[in-house]
Design a protein around this motif. Structure first.
Motif, PDB file in Angstrom:
ATOM      1  N   LYS A  76    -104.068   8.018  -8.473  1.00 23.81           N
ATOM      2  CA  LYS A  76    -105.104   8.002  -7.106  1.00 23.81           C
ATOM      3  C   LYS A  76    -103.457   7.575  -5.695  1.00 23.81           C
ATOM      4  O   LYS A  76    -103.709   7.285  -5.462  1.00 23.81           O
ATOM      5  CB  LYS A  76    -106.133   7.324  -6.555  1.00 23.81           C
ATOM      6  N   THR A  77    -103.087   6.004  -6.927  1.00 22.86           N
ATOM      7  CA  THR A  77    -101.825   5.365  -6.631  1.00 22.86           C
ATOM      8  C   THR A  77    -100.697   6.200  -6.153  1.00 22.86           C
ATOM      9  O   THR A  77    -100.918   6.714  -4.912  1.00 22.86           O
ATOM     10  CB  THR A  77    -101.404   4.358  -7.129  1.00 22.86           C
ATOM     11  N   GLU A 101     -90.598  11.552  -5.761  1.00 26.81           N
ATOM     12  CA  GLU A 101     -90.112  11.193  -6.792  1.00 26.81           C
ATOM     13  C   GLU A 101     -90.403   9.431  -6.528  1.00 26.81           C
ATOM     14  O   GLU A 101     -89.801   8.651  -7.756  1.00 26.81           O
ATOM     15  CB  GLU A 101     -88.583  11.329  -6.025  1.00 26.81           C
ATOM     16  N   ASP A 102     -89.587   8.990  -5.006  1.00 26.43           N
ATOM     17  CA  ASP A 102     -90.138   7.742  -4.588  1.00 26.43           C
ATOM     18  C   ASP A 102     -91.018   6.717  -5.250  1.00 26.43           C
ATOM     19  O   ASP A 102     -91.502   5.670  -5.963  1.00 26.43           O
ATOM     20  CB  ASP A 102     -89.633   7.351  -3.541  1.00 26.43           C
ATOM     21  N   ALA A 103     -92.658   7.656  -5.121  1.00 24.41           N
ATOM     22  CA  ALA A 103     -93.982   7.432  -5.959  1.00 24.41           C
ATOM     23  C   ALA A 103     -93.711   6.897  -7.137  1.00 24.41           C
ATOM     24  O   ALA A 103     -94.068   5.881  -7.440  1.00 24.41           O
ATOM     25  CB  ALA A 103     -94.792   8.540  -5.482  1.00 24.41           C
ATOM     26  N   LEU A 104     -92.947   7.851  -7.895  1.00 19.36           N
ATOM     27  CA  LEU A 104     -92.638   7.121  -9.261  1.00 19.36           C
ATOM     28  C   LEU A 104     -91.926   6.321  -9.463  1.00 19.36           C
ATOM     29  O   LEU A 104     -92.507   5.919 -10.913  1.00 19.36           O
ATOM     30  CB  LEU A 104     -92.890   8.605 -10.131  1.00 19.36           C
ATOM     31  N   ARG A 105     -91.095   6.710  -9.334  1.00 15.77           N
ATOM     32  CA  ARG A 105     -89.960   4.935  -9.313  1.00 15.77           C
ATOM     33  C   ARG A 105     -91.212   3.415  -9.141  1.00 15.77           C
ATOM     34  O   ARG A 105     -90.312   2.771  -9.481  1.00 15.77           O
ATOM     35  CB  ARG A 105     -89.012   5.176  -8.038  1.00 15.77           C
ATOM     36  N   GLY A 106     -91.569   3.575  -7.983  1.00 16.59           N
ATOM     37  CA  GLY A 106     -92.258   2.526  -7.521  1.00 16.59           C
ATOM     38  C   GLY A 106     -93.384   2.402  -8.708  1.00 16.59           C
ATOM     39  O   GLY A 106     -93.488   0.893  -8.815  1.00 16.59           O
ATOM     40  N   MET A 107     -93.896   3.132  -9.081  1.00 15.22           N
ATOM     41  CA  MET A 107     -94.892   3.073 -10.243  1.00 15.22           C
ATOM     42  C   MET A 107     -94.323   2.656 -12.088  1.00 15.22           C
ATOM     43  O   MET A 107     -94.584   2.420 -12.689  1.00 15.22           O
ATOM     44  CB  MET A 107     -96.048   3.722 -10.637  1.00 15.22           C
ATOM     45  N   THR A 108     -93.051   2.785 -11.780  1.00 12.66           N
ATOM     46  CA  THR A 108     -92.079   2.973 -12.709  1.00 12.66           C
ATOM     47  C   THR A 108     -91.158   1.993 -12.894  1.00 12.66           C
ATOM     48  O   THR A 108     -91.086   0.274 -13.225  1.00 12.66           O
ATOM     49  CB  THR A 108     -91.840   3.893 -13.471  1.00 12.66           C
ATOM     50  N   ILE A 109     -89.824   2.251 -12.637  1.00 12.90           N
ATOM     51  CA  ILE A 109     -88.779   1.460 -12.616  1.00 12.90           C
ATOM     52  C   ILE A 109     -88.446   0.379 -11.831  1.00 12.90           C
ATOM     53  O   ILE A 109     -88.148  -0.495 -12.049  1.00 12.90           O
ATOM     54  CB  ILE A 109     -87.046   1.929 -12.718  1.00 12.90           C
ATOM     55  N   TRP A 110     -88.898   0.235 -10.635  1.00 11.59           N
ATOM     56  CA  TRP A 110     -88.811  -0.314  -8.922  1.00 11.59           C
ATOM     57  C   TRP A 110     -90.076  -1.404  -9.290  1.00 11.59           C
ATOM     58  O   TRP A 110     -89.763  -2.509  -8.993  1.00 11.59           O
ATOM     59  CB  TRP A 110     -89.173   0.312  -7.447  1.00 11.59           C
ATOM     60  N   ALA A 111     -91.051  -1.204 -10.338  1.00  8.79           N
ATOM     61  CA  ALA A 111     -91.966  -2.157 -10.756  1.00  8.79           C
ATOM     62  C   ALA A 111     -91.437  -2.820 -11.972  1.00  8.79           C
ATOM     63  O   ALA A 111     -91.977  -4.357 -11.579  1.00  8.79           O
ATOM     64  CB  ALA A 111     -93.300  -1.310 -10.674  1.00  8.79           C
ATOM     65  N   ALA A 112     -90.774  -3.134 -12.490  1.00  8.76           N
ATOM     66  CA  ALA A 112     -90.100  -2.626 -13.427  1.00  8.76           C
ATOM     67  C   ALA A 112     -89.126  -4.155 -12.821  1.00  8.76           C
ATOM     68  O   ALA A 112     -89.192  -5.297 -13.195  1.00  8.76           O
ATOM     69  CB  ALA A 112     -89.312  -2.011 -14.352  1.00  8.76           C
ATOM     70  N   PHE A 114     -97.704   9.433  -1.321  1.00  8.08           N
ATOM     71  CA  PHE A 114     -96.526  10.779  -1.256  1.00  8.08           C
ATOM     72  C   PHE A 114     -97.786  11.282  -0.234  1.00  8.08           C
ATOM     73  O   PHE A 114     -97.232  12.236   0.799  1.00  8.08           O
ATOM     74  CB  PHE A 114     -96.421  11.259  -2.085  1.00  8.08           C
ATOM     75  N   ALA A 115     -99.636  11.611  -0.568  1.00 13.48           N
ATOM     76  CA  ALA A 115    -100.211  12.778   0.434  1.00 13.48           C
ATOM     77  C   ALA A 115    -100.951  11.868   1.565  1.00 13.48           C
ATOM     78  O   ALA A 115    -100.910  12.197   2.635  1.00 13.48           O
ATOM     79  CB  ALA A 115    -100.979  12.807  -0.311  1.00 13.48           C
ATOM     80  N   ILE A 127     -89.579   0.253  -3.488  1.00 19.31           N
ATOM     81  CA  ILE A 127     -90.651  -1.279  -3.526  1.00 19.31           C
ATOM     82  C   ILE A 127     -91.625  -0.534  -4.904  1.00 19.31           C
ATOM     83  O   ILE A 127     -91.446   0.667  -4.735  1.00 19.31           O
ATOM     84  CB  ILE A 127     -91.356   0.044  -2.160  1.00 19.31           C
ATOM     85  N   PRO A 128     -92.026  -1.567  -5.042  1.00 25.23           N
ATOM     86  CA  PRO A 128     -92.972  -1.452  -6.448  1.00 25.23           C
ATOM     87  C   PRO A 128     -94.195  -1.188  -5.723  1.00 25.23           C
ATOM     88  O   PRO A 128     -94.495  -1.692  -5.165  1.00 25.23           O
ATOM     89  CB  PRO A 128     -92.850  -2.966  -6.511  1.00 25.23           C
ATOM     90  N   LEU A 129     -94.955  -0.395  -6.498  1.00 20.79           N
ATOM     91  CA  LEU A 129     -96.397  -0.246  -6.081  1.00 20.79           C
ATOM     92  C   LEU A 129     -97.390  -0.877  -7.077  1.00 20.79           C
ATOM     93  O   LEU A 129     -97.055  -0.203  -8.276  1.00 20.79           O
ATOM     94  CB  LEU A 129     -96.501   0.955  -5.762  1.00 20.79           C
ATOM     95  N   GLY A 130     -98.927  -0.991  -6.890  1.00 22.23           N
ATOM     96  CA  GLY A 130     -99.515  -1.305  -7.655  1.00 22.23           C
ATOM     97  C   GLY A 130    -100.955  -0.590  -6.933  1.00 22.23           C
ATOM     98  O   GLY A 130    -101.333   0.125  -5.861  1.00 22.23           O
ATOM     99  N   THR A 131    -102.295  -1.274  -7.801  1.00 25.59           N
ATOM    100  CA  THR A 131    -104.085  -0.899  -7.461  1.00 25.59           C
ATOM    101  C   THR A 131    -104.391  -1.882  -6.867  1.00 25.59           C
ATOM    102  O   THR A 131    -105.216  -1.613  -6.061  1.00 25.59           O
ATOM    103  CB  THR A 131    -104.011  -0.105  -8.225  1.00 25.59           C
TER     104      THR A 131
END
Length: 543
Positions: free
Chosen positions: A450-451, A478-489, A456-457, A435-439
């Motif tokens: 903050k995203t 880990e998934d939150a970071l993936r969502g802002m990096t590799i999954w967003a890509a 995660f919290a 899942i990709p994440l944004g602001t």
């Protein structure tokens, strides 16, 4: 020369010549590569803008002779952060307008606007960021005070989500808006036969089209300001959702002139001239710019009650919101986009809006696929509709801070049962495994930290609520970071060139002072970006 010294000199000479010359070596770090194994390393080697190796500090120091060396002194390195849903162009231009974010009453809005007006004494008064849900009186304001203070100067103030505005009498007169007027996909609010100034969704366009546009110099300045703030936040790629093709041409020009270094993934607005432009030109792809998708709207926002719901709002009986574009329009656009092989990205908030888009998408996606059609926000999903994301590989593109901003009043809008399947990010992640994440900045704060924290919290920046909002839908760190990096890509078809720190990919990375994967929860929000790198070049350093 003594024999032993001669041999030593020869060895040093041979070692130096055996080393590969490179541009940059960063070492003595904890590097989160975000590769398949989520491995960590100590050093990263960069040459010609690309990563050529990661590994142990001693190994890379032995192998490479770097022109520039950075001792990270134990700090933490992550891939450059990617905002999968934002409004970069709009954000930059908005920095020149009255900032109404955080106002705690309509009176506070008025006071801020008076100060802004005294400093900007000509032209339209434009402001953005008010949110009636943060006020003691949570109803929409009315424009009497604006009319009194600015009888001869048009005023237009947008709500935080951009889906509602309030205009004064002068702006309404210029726009020719009369009580009783109707707008498909919008609402013109009237009270006792008098315009209140509130315009929701498509109705706001009746006023916006009369606001003078910025000059080219003002636009360029706005983009430079936006870029500066994004790089300081650790963002290296921005998905700009809904631009005009002329704006894309300007971005491309500024990037080619090396004035705009930010990487951009641009979705064009759902307008005929944008379709004509991109279909004739074909997908645009450079190292800095990627244009292959279209941004379409299904409904409005929950905060302004424009989101389209299957059943009426719990706090407004008889009202279910609306589609800003008909199902027929969505179907027609989907067919055109599919026939040309482009990506469709549709804003959908309410459960009815999401169901409509999911079923339209299903018609053209026809089962499993790799077209990566996205639903932007995917905010309220009926429990019977989650499987459609997985059945058709539809990508939910979500913004975790929406959950922590809306949680104070979302239950009022949706009721006890319906809110349980809103902001359900982990349930959505399970559908496709990513899942990709944004602001959505400037709707929310620009900060990707903050995203990450909200993901995660499931808490806001004040640490509320203590146990997290619907914490069963929190993502792992880990998934939150993936969502802002590799999954967003991946959501941008760019996972082979960015999103992780692996050989062959762009050397886009950030150095921070905090290990956001293991730090105490309370310390994560205090994370500071110390440096930001694009193509291995330092583009930001905290002073």
């Amino acid at each position: 020369m003594k024999p032993c010294l001669f041999v030593a000199s020869i060895l040093i000479f041979l070692t130096c010549n055996a080393q590969q010359k490179i541009d940059l070596l960063v070492y003595n770090a904890t590097i989160f590569t975000v590769d398949t194994n989520f491995s960590t390393q100590e050093a990263v080697a960069v040459n010609k803008g690309k990563i050529i190796a990661t590994g142990k500090t001693t190994d890379l120091q032995t192998k490479y002779n770097a022109r520039d060396k950075i001792n990270a002194q134990g700090k933490y390195i992550y891939p450059g952060l990617i905002d999968a849903h934002a409004h970069f162009f709009e954000y930059g231009l908005g920095l020149k307008n009255a900032n109404l974010v955080g106002t705690d009453s309509w009176d506070a809005v008025i006071e801020k606007l008076k100060i802004f007006a005294s400093e900007n004494q000509e032209g339209w008064l434009i402001g953005e960021g008010w949110d009636q849900n943060d006020w003691p009186e949570k109803a929409f304001p009315t424009n009497e005070k604006l009319n009194e203070l600015f009888p001869d100067r048009p005023v237009l103030l947008s709500r935080i989500d951009g889906h509602a505005v309030i205009a004064n009498k002068k702006a309404l007169e210029i726009s020719g808006i009369q009580p009783g007027a109707k707008v498909p996909g919008g609402e013109i609010e009237v009270n006792n036969g008098v315009l209140t100034g509130i315009l929701v969704d498509n109705a706001a366009g009746l006023v916006y089209r009369n606001v003078p546009g910025p000059s080219r110099a003002q636009i360029k300045d706005a983009l430079m300001n936006a870029q500066r703030n994004c790089l300081a936040a650790g963002l290296t790629t921005i998905d700009d959702c809904g631009l005009d093709y002329r704006q894309v041409l300007l971005i491309d020009e500024l990037q080619k002139n090396s004035e705009l270094v930010m990487r951009m993934y641009v979705m064009l607005r759902d307008e005929k001239e944008n379709y004509d432009f991109l279909f004739a030109k074909g997908k645009i792809k450079t190292d800095r710019l990627n244009v292959r998708s279209f941004k379409v709207f299904a409904d409005g926002a929950l905060g302004s009650r424009g989101a389209c719901l299957l059943a009426p709002y719990s706090d407004k009986p008889g009202w279910s919101g609306f589609l800003v574009n008909s199902r027929e329009h969505l179907d027609s656009v989907a067919g055109i986009i599919a026939s040309h092989g482009f990506q469709m990205c549709t804003h959908a908030i309410g459960d009815s809006g999401n169901r409509t888009v999911l079923k339209v998408y299903a018609t053209y996606l026809k089962g499993k696929n790799d077209l990566r059609w996205r639903i932007e926000h995917a905010q309220v999903i009926d429990k019977d509709d989650f499987h459609l994301f997985g059945d058709y590989n539809i990508i939910p593109s979500v913004q975790p801070t929406h959950a922590t901003s809306d949680m104070y009043w979302a239950k009022d809008r949706l009721g006890d049962e319906r809110v349980k399947t809103a902001y359900a990010y982990n349930d959505l992640r399970r559908q496709n495994g990513w899942i990709p994440l944004g602001t959505d900045f400037p709707v929310e704060d620009i900060s990707p930290i903050k995203t990450f924290y909200a993901a995660f919290a499931r808490k806001d920046s004040k640490g509320w609520p203590a146990n997290g909002f619907q914490a069963d839908n929190a993502l792992s760190r880990e998934d939150a970071l993936r969502g802002m990096t590799i999954w967003a890509a991946k959501s941008n078809f760019e996972e082979n060139e960015k999103g992780s720190l692996e050989p062959g990919k762009f050397a886009d990375f950030i150095i921070t002072d905090t290990n956001i994967i293991t730090a105490a929860e309370k310390d994560v929000l205090n994370t500071e970006v110390l440096m930001t790198f694009l193509n291995g070049e330092k583009v930001y350093e905290k002073k």
